[in-house]
Design an enzyme around this catalytic site. Structure first.
Site, PDB file in Angstrom:
ATOM      1  N   LYS A 158      73.030  47.911  11.802  1.00  0.00           N
ATOM      2  CA  LYS A 158      73.596  48.577  12.972  1.00  0.00           C
ATOM      3  C   LYS A 158      74.551  47.645  13.718  1.00  0.00           C
ATOM      4  CE  LYS A 158      71.567  48.975  16.946  1.00  0.00           C
ATOM      5  NZ  LYS A 158      70.647  49.286  18.056  1.00  0.00           N
ATOM      6  N   ASP A 187      72.157  54.329  16.302  1.00  0.00           N
ATOM      7  CA  ASP A 187      71.092  53.881  17.198  1.00  0.00           C
ATOM      8  C   ASP A 187      70.204  55.074  17.520  1.00  0.00           C
ATOM      9  OD1 ASP A 187      72.587  55.446  18.919  1.00  0.00           O
ATOM     10  OD2 ASP A 187      72.713  53.930  20.501  1.00  0.00           O
TER      11      ASP A 187
END
Length: 212
Positions: A120, A138
């Site tokens: 991420k 997320d």
């Protein structure tokens, strides 16, 4: 959500916010990397509060190494898990200096090799700093993608892969920001604000009275 609805969904979000930006504050690629690394399980507001103090004294890998791990830890003590994050950020700075000439690498493999940097975080840096069409999933993006039917998936990697397939190319660079902001301020976890949602007509989960 079908292809036409996806096109309309992003058309509406783009009209409302043509140039979306991350809410993390930074002035260089390194500051962005540091801020994103520190943002895990923390709010952008909390991270910005800490980095405003930190970046004044240490805004390069070399300066953070000069602070020492304890000094770095002291500057970010208001952030959750600050000791672990300080250790990872300090180790990352050492690798940047020793292996990358103090510069943030542009490849996913090199980014993910840095302590505390996962998929991420790498996606955020590649997207925000280098303009690559990546999708950093997320909790907000995961929720919005599943709730709206935009890109359903059982885990973040599935959602990321679905988004890369389903989001039209013209929206890809900014889609990450639109989805985060939508999840943070409108399509919230406890109670989605469908009554003020601009894309309610495209949402698979919206109340029928508001959606159609």
């Amino acid at each position: 959500m079908n292809r036409a609805q996806i096109q309309a969904f992003f058309d509406i979000l783009r009209r409302a916010n043509p140039s979306p930006q991350t809410e993390l504050e930074y002035a260089s690629v390194f500051e962005l990397l540091a801020a994103v690394l520190l943002s895990a399980q923390a709010t952008d507001v909390g991270v910005n509060k800490a980095t405003r103090r930190l970046f004044v004294v240490a805004n390069t890998p070399q300066k953070m190494l000069a602070l020492g791990e304890e000094g770095l830890s002291h500057h970010i003590r208001t952030i959750g898990l600050y000791k672990t994050k300080a250790k990872n950020l300090y180790a990352t700075c050492r690798i940047l200096v020793e292996q990358h000439g103090g510069q943030v690498p542009r490849s996913r493999e090199a980014l993910e090799a840095l302590p505390g940097v996962g998929r991420k975080t790498a996606n955020v840096v590649l997207n925000v700093a280098f303009g690559e069409a990546t999708m950093a999933v997320d909790t907000h993006i995961f929720r919005v993608s599943n709730r709206t039917g935009l890109a359903p998936g059982k885990n973040v990697l599935e959602v990321e892969q679905q988004l890369l397939k389903r989001v039209p190319a013209e929206f890809m660079v900014d889609a990450h920001h639109w989805l985060i902001l939508h999840g943070r301020y409108v399509c919230q976890a406890r109670r989605p604000l469908c009554e003020r949602c601009a894309v309610v007509s495209q949402c698979d989960s919206a109340p029928m009275s508001g959606a159609r």
